[in-house]
Design a protein around this motif. Structure first.
Motif, PDB file in Angstrom:
ATOM      1  N   HIS A 271      24.468  48.073  38.527  1.00 35.85           N
ATOM      2  CA  HIS A 271      23.836  48.670  39.262  1.00 35.85           C
ATOM      3  C   HIS A 271      25.065  47.943  40.239  1.00 35.85           C
ATOM      4  O   HIS A 271      25.098  46.542  41.025  1.00 35.85           O
ATOM      5  N   PRO A 272      25.238  48.913  41.534  1.00 34.54           N
ATOM      6  CA  PRO A 272      26.164  49.009  42.984  1.00 34.54           C
ATOM      7  C   PRO A 272      24.412  48.174  43.522  1.00 34.54           C
ATOM      8  O   PRO A 272      25.587  47.101  44.238  1.00 34.54           O
ATOM      9  N   ASP A 273      23.297  48.197  43.740  1.00 29.96           N
ATOM     10  CA  ASP A 273      23.044  47.672  44.077  1.00 29.96           C
ATOM     11  C   ASP A 273      22.426  45.701  43.834  1.00 29.96           C
ATOM     12  O   ASP A 273      22.286  45.355  44.690  1.00 29.96           O
ATOM     13  N   ALA A 274      22.804  45.341  43.374  1.00 28.51           N
ATOM     14  CA  ALA A 274      22.480  43.934  42.916  1.00 28.51           C
ATOM     15  C   ALA A 274      22.765  43.137  43.310  1.00 28.51           C
ATOM     16  O   ALA A 274      22.472  41.881  43.554  1.00 28.51           O
ATOM     17  N   GLU A 275      23.690  43.344  43.718  1.00 25.38           N
ATOM     18  CA  GLU A 275      24.607  42.232  44.197  1.00 25.38           C
ATOM     19  C   GLU A 275      24.214  41.987  46.375  1.00 25.38           C
ATOM     20  O   GLU A 275      23.815  40.646  46.387  1.00 25.38           O
ATOM     21  N   ILE A 276      23.535  42.942  46.323  1.00 23.98           N
ATOM     22  CA  ILE A 276      22.833  43.139  47.402  1.00 23.98           C
ATOM     23  C   ILE A 276      21.238  42.237  47.681  1.00 23.98           C
ATOM     24  O   ILE A 276      21.086  41.513  48.132  1.00 23.98           O
ATOM     25  N   ILE A 277      20.607  43.205  46.333  1.00 29.51           N
ATOM     26  CA  ILE A 277      19.551  42.472  46.035  1.00 29.51           C
ATOM     27  C   ILE A 277      19.795  40.608  45.586  1.00 29.51           C
ATOM     28  O   ILE A 277      18.207  40.459  46.631  1.00 29.51           O
ATOM     29  N   THR A 278      20.510  40.530  44.433  1.00 30.48           N
ATOM     30  CA  THR A 278      20.276  39.417  44.366  1.00 30.48           C
ATOM     31  C   THR A 278      20.996  37.694  45.786  1.00 30.48           C
ATOM     32  O   THR A 278      20.478  36.957  45.386  1.00 30.48           O
ATOM     33  N   SER A 279      21.715  39.029  47.173  1.00 35.58           N
ATOM     34  CA  SER A 279      21.707  38.266  48.010  1.00 35.58           C
ATOM     35  C   SER A 279      20.958  37.637  48.707  1.00 35.58           C
ATOM     36  O   SER A 279      20.712  36.479  49.353  1.00 35.58           O
ATOM     37  N   PHE A 280      19.470  38.258  48.522  1.00 38.04           N
ATOM     38  CA  PHE A 280      18.376  37.734  49.343  1.00 38.04           C
ATOM     39  C   PHE A 280      17.791  36.130  48.461  1.00 38.04           C
ATOM     40  O   PHE A 280      17.794  35.627  47.387  1.00 38.04           O
ATOM     41  N   PRO A 281      17.065  35.161  49.190  1.00 34.91           N
ATOM     42  CA  PRO A 281      16.993  34.514  48.649  1.00 34.91           C
ATOM     43  C   PRO A 281      15.359  34.421  47.974  1.00 34.91           C
ATOM     44  O   PRO A 281      15.201  35.209  48.129  1.00 34.91           O
ATOM     45  N   GLY A 282      15.369  33.963  47.141  1.00 35.09           N
ATOM     46  CA  GLY A 282      14.541  34.102  46.012  1.00 35.09           C
ATOM     47  C   GLY A 282      14.279  35.566  45.050  1.00 35.09           C
ATOM     48  O   GLY A 282      13.212  34.921  43.568  1.00 35.09           O
ATOM     49  N   LEU A 283      15.440  36.064  44.883  1.00 36.68           N
ATOM     50  CA  LEU A 283      15.562  37.353  43.916  1.00 36.68           C
ATOM     51  C   LEU A 283      16.701  37.214  43.287  1.00 36.68           C
ATOM     52  O   LEU A 283      18.295  37.004  43.216  1.00 36.68           O
ATOM     53  N   GLY A 284      16.056  36.801  42.017  1.00 35.97           N
ATOM     54  CA  GLY A 284      17.490  36.399  40.671  1.00 35.97           C
ATOM     55  C   GLY A 284      17.597  37.637  39.779  1.00 35.97           C
ATOM     56  O   GLY A 284      17.627  39.145  40.403  1.00 35.97           O
ATOM     57  N   ILE A 285      18.038  37.599  39.074  1.00 38.42           N
ATOM     58  CA  ILE A 285      18.305  38.235  38.514  1.00 38.42           C
ATOM     59  C   ILE A 285      17.352  39.508  37.639  1.00 38.42           C
ATOM     60  O   ILE A 285      17.333  40.611  37.665  1.00 38.42           O
ATOM     61  N   GLN A 286      16.203  38.932  37.177  1.00 42.57           N
ATOM     62  CA  GLN A 286      15.111  39.037  36.700  1.00 42.57           C
ATOM     63  C   GLN A 286      14.033  39.773  37.502  1.00 42.57           C
ATOM     64  O   GLN A 286      14.111  41.175  37.446  1.00 42.57           O
ATOM     65  N   LEU A 287      14.441  39.156  38.589  1.00 45.65           N
ATOM     66  CA  LEU A 287      13.219  39.379  39.817  1.00 45.65           C
ATOM     67  C   LEU A 287      13.434  40.931  40.810  1.00 45.65           C
ATOM     68  O   LEU A 287      13.241  41.825  40.822  1.00 45.65           O
ATOM     69  N   GLY A 288      14.671  40.260  40.814  1.00 46.05           N
ATOM     70  CA  GLY A 288      15.877  40.899  41.740  1.00 46.05           C
ATOM     71  C   GLY A 288      15.484  42.803  41.061  1.00 46.05           C
ATOM     72  O   GLY A 288      15.409  43.776  40.806  1.00 46.05           O
ATOM     73  N   ALA A 289      15.857  42.935  39.313  1.00 45.81           N
ATOM     74  CA  ALA A 289      15.637  44.239  38.464  1.00 45.81           C
ATOM     75  C   ALA A 289      14.380  44.458  38.849  1.00 45.81           C
ATOM     76  O   ALA A 289      14.032  45.978  39.105  1.00 45.81           O
ATOM     77  N   ARG A 290      12.940  43.737  38.228  1.00 47.17           N
ATOM     78  CA  ARG A 290      11.749  44.371  39.251  1.00 47.17           C
ATOM     79  C   ARG A 290      11.516  44.945  40.158  1.00 47.17           C
ATOM     80  O   ARG A 290      11.288  46.055  40.056  1.00 47.17           O
ATOM     81  N   VAL A 291      12.083  44.592  41.125  1.00 49.16           N
ATOM     82  CA  VAL A 291      12.471  45.138  43.020  1.00 49.16           C
ATOM     83  C   VAL A 291      12.992  46.874  42.848  1.00 49.16           C
ATOM     84  O   VAL A 291      12.587  47.305  42.589  1.00 49.16           O
ATOM     85  N   LEU A 292      14.009  46.488  41.757  1.00 47.91           N
ATOM     86  CA  LEU A 292      14.958  47.810  42.010  1.00 47.91           C
ATOM     87  C   LEU A 292      13.897  48.852  40.820  1.00 47.91           C
ATOM     88  O   LEU A 292      14.334  50.276  41.121  1.00 47.91           O
ATOM     89  N   ALA A 293      13.638  47.825  39.943  1.00 47.35           N
ATOM     90  CA  ALA A 293      13.032  49.059  39.094  1.00 47.35           C
ATOM     91  C   ALA A 293      12.346  49.856  39.791  1.00 47.35           C
ATOM     92  O   ALA A 293      12.299  50.993  39.450  1.00 47.35           O
ATOM     93  N   GLU A 294      11.579  49.474  40.634  1.00 45.18           N
ATOM     94  CA  GLU A 294      10.308  49.772  41.245  1.00 45.18           C
ATOM     95  C   GLU A 294      10.654  50.831  42.816  1.00 45.18           C
ATOM     96  O   GLU A 294       9.917  51.328  43.239  1.00 45.18           O
ATOM     97  N   ILE A 295      11.492  50.123  43.102  1.00 47.06           N
ATOM     98  CA  ILE A 295      12.538  51.053  44.280  1.00 47.06           C
ATOM     99  C   ILE A 295      13.268  52.308  44.121  1.00 47.06           C
ATOM    100  O   ILE A 295      13.576  53.241  44.486  1.00 47.06           O
ATOM    101  N   GLY A 296      14.243  52.454  42.715  1.00 43.58           N
ATOM    102  CA  GLY A 296      14.870  52.933  42.740  1.00 43.58           C
ATOM    103  C   GLY A 296      16.469  52.873  43.902  1.00 43.58           C
ATOM    104  O   GLY A 296      16.631  52.146  44.485  1.00 43.58           O
ATOM    105  N   ASP A 297      16.856  53.475  43.713  1.00 43.90           N
ATOM    106  CA  ASP A 297      18.641  53.184  44.246  1.00 43.90           C
ATOM    107  C   ASP A 297      18.556  55.389  45.291  1.00 43.90           C
ATOM    108  O   ASP A 297      19.396  56.018  45.725  1.00 43.90           O
ATOM    109  N   ASP A 298      17.718  55.716  44.796  1.00 40.81           N
ATOM    110  CA  ASP A 298      17.806  57.332  45.879  1.00 40.81           C
ATOM    111  C   ASP A 298      16.992  56.786  47.449  1.00 40.81           C
ATOM    112  O   ASP A 298      15.909  56.316  47.646  1.00 40.81           O
TER     113      ASP A 298
END
Length: 409
Positions: A271-298
């Motif tokens: 996903h194009p937002d994955a690099e931005i989300i995982t650049s935040f401290p404390g967010l890895g792939i699994q937790l970052g995916a959960r955040v993207l799942a709830e906020i979406g990309d709209d």
């Protein structure tokens, strides 16, 4: 303008169409299959729906094949909370009568009178929706695994305390493959006391352990052969069979969680937002995916960062009446995103100097409890995430926590 309301059910659905004056134009009872979906689309087309001027639809769910069919094209689909729909129903009838055709009419009238007050389903991409499916399923599996592990622990306390003592030094204890192999080999404490070093070593090797096998086998053997209280033999055997049944469920849940975690690790980085989300401290792939799942990309889903913070339940809510006012935490929120935010803030405290300084300032200067300080940190970081996603920027520690870093220095 024409509005459509659909009362969703498992096998059939009731459809109602109204005009600007609230006049009922048509009602249908359709089945939950391809034939019923075509009947619904034909009905909408009969009353003037085109590709450029679709008829808005209100329904009490955001999932399922019917919603997938309705979301094609430019049609606006509104997922109305059933509790909100019940409140609207009371506006039209004091007798509190209820019927499926009547509920469809209520939903259509909600759009007619208050469409501006409700939010359409977000126009997320297919990849974001696929990540949401996998991330939520993996989270559900983890919760289910922990629930089964708690049941197994409670059962072992009744008749097999030596197993709990043997697995206590291991991280994740009963969820580890070594624990599964040993319990399957010896479902009762009597059988565990008769295990040999060779049997224990073989069980540890089958579980995938590579180091310290002899030492660990000797430790397990000493624990199992120590003096423990026992249930009567017949009761102990019965409890052992119950334990094996729970163990099968735990093994299956553990494997399902691992498989889904691998699927998330494969889908989320695409996903194009994955690099931005995982650049935040404390967010890895699994937790970052959960955040993207709830906020979406709209990007039009939330008007500003405050809307996202309220949706996540991180911002406080103010209640004022006359001279009295109170500021409390939010109870109406996205529970999945709020849970992910708790883990995110907890990890960020150790991964980011600025986040740690912010947390300490909330604890020391504002006298916040741990949960309140952590929620405040999550509130700040999710606002930063909103900004970074809107402007396609990566997280920068010096920019995000410049004041806190200066104070800490």
């Amino acid at each position: 303008m024409i509005y459509c309301g659909i009362d969703w059910a498992e096998r059939t659905h009731d459809v109602a169409l109204v005009d600007d004056t609230g006049k009922l134009l048509a009602k249908r009872h359709i089945t939950d299959d391809a034939v019923g979906y075509k009947m619904l689309l034909d009905l909408l087309a009969e009353y003037g729906e085109t590709e450029e001027t679709p008829i808005p639809v209100a329904i009490e769910t955001s999932r399922g094949l019917l919603v997938a069919v309705l979301r094609t094209g430019k049609r606006q689909v509104f997922a109305i909370n059933p509790l909100a729909a019940a409140r609207y129903r009371d506006r039209h009838s004091v007798s509190r009568k209820k019927s499926d055709p009547g509920d469809a009419l209520v939903l259509a009238n909600i759009l007619r009178t208050d469409m501006h007050a409700h939010r359409t389903l977000p126009q997320d991409t297919d990849l974001a929706r696929a990540v949401a499916v996998l991330a939520r399923a993996q989270q559900d599996t983890i919760w289910n695994r922990q629930q089964i592990a708690n049941q197994l622990r409670s059962l072992l306390r009744e008749y097999y305390p030596s197993a709990l003592a043997a697995f206590e030094p291991w991280k994740n204890g009963l969820c580890r493959p070594e624990a599964h192999e040993v319990l399957e080999l010896a479902p009762t404490p009597t059988r565990a006391a008769r295990l040999t070093r060779a049997q224990l070593q073989a069980a540890l090797k089958r579980a995938g352990r590579k180091r310290g096998i002899e030492t660990e086998a000797e430790r397990l053997r000493a624990v199992f052969r120590a003096e423990w209280a026992h249930q009567p033999p017949l009761v102990e055997d019965a409890l052992g069979k119950q334990m094996l049944a729970l163990l099968l469920q735990l093994v299956a849940a553990s494997k399902a969680g691992d498989d889904l975690a691998e699927a998330v690790e494969e889908a989320f980085p695409q996903h194009p937002d994955a690099e931005i989300i995982t650049s935040f401290p404390g967010l890895g792939i699994q937790l970052g995916a959960r955040v993207l799942a709830e906020i979406g990309d709209d990007r039009s889903r939330f008007a500003d960062a405050r809307g996202l913070k309220a949706y996540a339940g991180s911002s406080p809510v103010t209640r004022a009446s006359g001279k009295k006012s109170s500021i409390t935490r939010r109870w109406v929120k996205n529970d999945r995103l709020n849970h992910a935010g708790y883990l995110w803030a907890f990890s960020a405290i150790t991964a980011s100097p600025g986040a740690k300084a912010h947390y300490r300032r909330r604890r020391d200067e504002h006298s916040d409890w741990h949960a309140a300080a952590q929620r405040n940190l999550f509130n700040r970081m999710i606002g930063q995430l909103y900004h970074c996603l809107q402007h396609r920027m990566l997280f920068e520690e010096d920019t995000a926590f410049s004041a806190q870093l200066a104070v800490a220095a």
